[in-house]
Design an enzyme around this catalytic site. Structure first.
Site, PDB file in Angstrom:
ATOM      1  N   HIS A 273      67.795  19.338  -3.128  1.00  0.00           N
ATOM      2  CA  HIS A 273      69.093  18.663  -3.086  1.00  0.00           C
ATOM      3  C   HIS A 273      70.118  19.532  -2.344  1.00  0.00           C
ATOM      4  O   HIS A 273      70.749  19.090  -1.387  1.00  0.00           O
ATOM      5  CB  HIS A 273      69.564  18.380  -4.520  1.00  0.00           C
ATOM      6  N   GLU A 274      70.229  20.784  -2.784  1.00  0.00           N
ATOM      7  CA  GLU A 274      71.240  21.658  -2.169  1.00  0.00           C
ATOM      8  C   GLU A 274      70.855  22.000  -0.730  1.00  0.00           C
ATOM      9  O   GLU A 274      71.722  22.141   0.133  1.00  0.00           O
ATOM     10  CB  GLU A 274      71.446  22.920  -3.011  1.00  0.00           C
ATOM     11  N   GLU A 303      76.368  13.518   0.291  1.00  0.00           N
ATOM     12  CA  GLU A 303      75.409  13.280  -0.784  1.00  0.00           C
ATOM     13  C   GLU A 303      74.166  12.546  -0.264  1.00  0.00           C
ATOM     14  O   GLU A 303      73.065  12.751  -0.776  1.00  0.00           O
ATOM     15  CB  GLU A 303      76.096  12.488  -1.904  1.00  0.00           C
TER      16      GLU A 303
END
Ligand SMILES: [Zn+2]
Length: 510
Positions: A273-274, A303
């Site tokens: 995700h990061e 996002e």
């Protein structure tokens, strides 16, 4: 360009680059604060950061800078740059002008009151959550809502306050359109989640709860981040209690993750995700750092990049066919009895639950829709603060079929409202929707994406994102970017189709 236009343009760019320096130094101090800073350093660190933030704000609202911007904005239609509204020069002027106007529309007093109310609000919220006592938080929340409503009215010049608040995180987004998309997502998701509960096959989630030594998880995370394309010459991966990503300069992106020795997805998907956020930052144009063409477009699009790698890639079968042998090597026998299919099913488990941050990919969006609907009602006055806990519980019962015995795990679970972040929640679901839509188009354009992923080759997908999303900076709005990259407006269909087909294969008969 005529002489004075050119001069003014050079001046405002220099001014904005100076602002970016101040901001990135404050960000660097905050990164340090959340990674390795000694505990007792926190008081002076708060002074350092708030001093830099104040200098930054002063710079951004500087009157002479504002006059130059106004002049440029007025002259723009008479220059050749108006022929290319998405070009670097026009995008810089329009973007900086918009930011300046926004910064100046709010009176200093209101900004100060809001900042005080939200600092206090977060402290009160923290205590109220620990004491499981919504009534203790209600007065602070009422005050924050009143202040945000006032800010929204000023920003929208008497229009819809909520629209103006969303605009801060998702510039150019239209609340009515957003409402339509979210509504078209809600019922199909509720039905899908309900059907999966009684599906004939169910995943064995315990595979992911075995003992995974942290050292092995670190190795695996590094392999994954590096292979999907996070550039470690221009970034770092560290650990923290609340993972995030921050960009400290054109060639310095910091991502942070968190490992749980008995829950593999936390560290692995946290890293993906990061890293997705980080690769977006690394894909921005460094020559325009600190200026709109070299800045991210919106929180929703940011996002979408993290969710695309985490969910569309990380929860796919081809990905696990590639990764599982590597994971086995990192964990010395712990996963030796597992097949890619078993892990794939386990990481796609769907189960309605109370806590948003622990939710799976499908139910997550229902948690967001609940917050999106409630915060609009709070902002418009249709819902009063003392009725919020009841409305919260009703919505959870209706959409997810669960009810929380405590306010702490219910209406008090998120920090956002206490921090004044109204309009922030929908960007999470916007990200999920855009991720699925981008991934679909990349698949069509690239042809054999599944095969590449299975071979551990992610370069073509990253390059597609670079071309269609990253390199455009803020030269298009989030909505325009989606439409340009995928040939259709943002819609709930790609996400629903992706979830349905994945779960159909896994759960059977769903
Ligand atoms: Zn994120």
């Amino acid at each position: 360009m005529n002489q004075s236009f050119e001069n003014h343009f050079a001046h405002v760019c220099e001014h904005a680059r100076q602002s970016a320096i101040l901001q990135s130094v404050a960000d660097a101090l905050e990164w340090d604060e959340r990674t390795g800073m000694p505990h007792d350093a926190s008081d002076y660190r708060a002074v350092q950061v708030s001093t830099l933030r104040a200098m930054h704000h002063k710079q951004q609202t500087d009157a002479a800078y504002g006059e130059r911007l106004q002049q440029l904005f007025g002259d723009l239609p008479q220059t050749e740059h108006s022929d290319d509204p998405h070009g670097d020069v026009a995008c810089t002027i329009v973007g900086l002008h918009r930011d300046y106007q926004r910064n100046c529309k709010l009176p200093v007093d209101l900004v100060r009151q809001t900042s005080e109310a939200t600092v206090r609000g977060q402290q009160v919220w923290d205590l109220a959550r620990k004491a499981n006592d919504f009534a203790a938080f209600a007065p602070a929340l009422k005050q924050i809502i009143a202040l945000k409503r006032e800010a929204g009215s000023l920003l929208s010049e008497g229009g819809d306050p909520y629209q103006a608040l969303i605009d801060e995180y998702e510039p150019g987004a239209d609340v009515d359109a957003l409402r339509g998309v979210f509504e078209s997502l809600r019922e199909p998701l509720i039905q899908l989640v309900a059907r999966l509960k009684d599906a004939p096959r169910q995943p064995d989630v315990s595979l992911l709860q075995r003992a995974f030594p942290i050292e092995g998880q670190r190795r695996l995370s590094r392999i994954v981040a590096e292979t999907i394309g996070f550039d470690f010459n221009r970034g770092r991966l560290d650990e923290t209690s609340h993972p995030f990503c921050t960009n400290l300069g054109p060639n310095d992106c910091r991502i942070l993750t968190r490992y749980d020795s008995h829950w593999l997805p936390a560290g692995l998907f946290g890293t993906m995700h990061e890293a997705g956020h980080g690769m977006y930052d690394q894909g921005l144009r460094t020559d325009w750092y600190g200026l709109p063409p070299g800045s991210y477009v919106s929180l929703g699009i940011h996002e979408s990049q993290s969710r695309l790698w985490e969910n569309q890639v990380g929860r796919s079968l081809p990905f696990w066919k590639w990764l599982l042998p590597k994971a086995k090597a990192c964990f010395g026998g712990v996963l030796d009895d597992c097949t890619p299919e078993m892990i794939h099913f386990a990481v796609n488990a769907v189960r309605p639950s109370l806590i948003r941050v622990e939710a799976d990919e499908a139910t997550y969006n229902l948690h967001i829709i609940i917050r999106f609907e409630l915060e609009q009602a709070l902002m418009s006055g249709a819902l009063q603060v003392h009725d919020l806990p009841g409305a919260w519980d009703d919505a959870y019962e209706r959409y997810l079929g669960v009810s929380s015995p405590t306010a702490a795990n219910g209406v008090l679970q998120d920090v956002h409202w206490s921090a004044g972040l109204f309009g922030y929640f929908p960007t999470y679901t916007l990200g999920n929707l855009a991720a699925a839509q981008f991934f679909d188009s990349a698949k069509t354009d690239l042809g054999s994406l599944d095969e590449s992923i299975e071979q551990g080759n992610f370069a073509n997908l990253l390059e597609w994102l670079r071309q269609h999303v990253h390199r455009h900076g803020r030269c298009f709005t989030g909505g325009e970017l989606v439409e340009k990259a995928t040939n259709s407006k943002l819609s709930a269909e790609p996400l629903l189709t992706s979830l349905r087909s994945r779960y159909q294969d896994l759960y059977g008969g769903a």
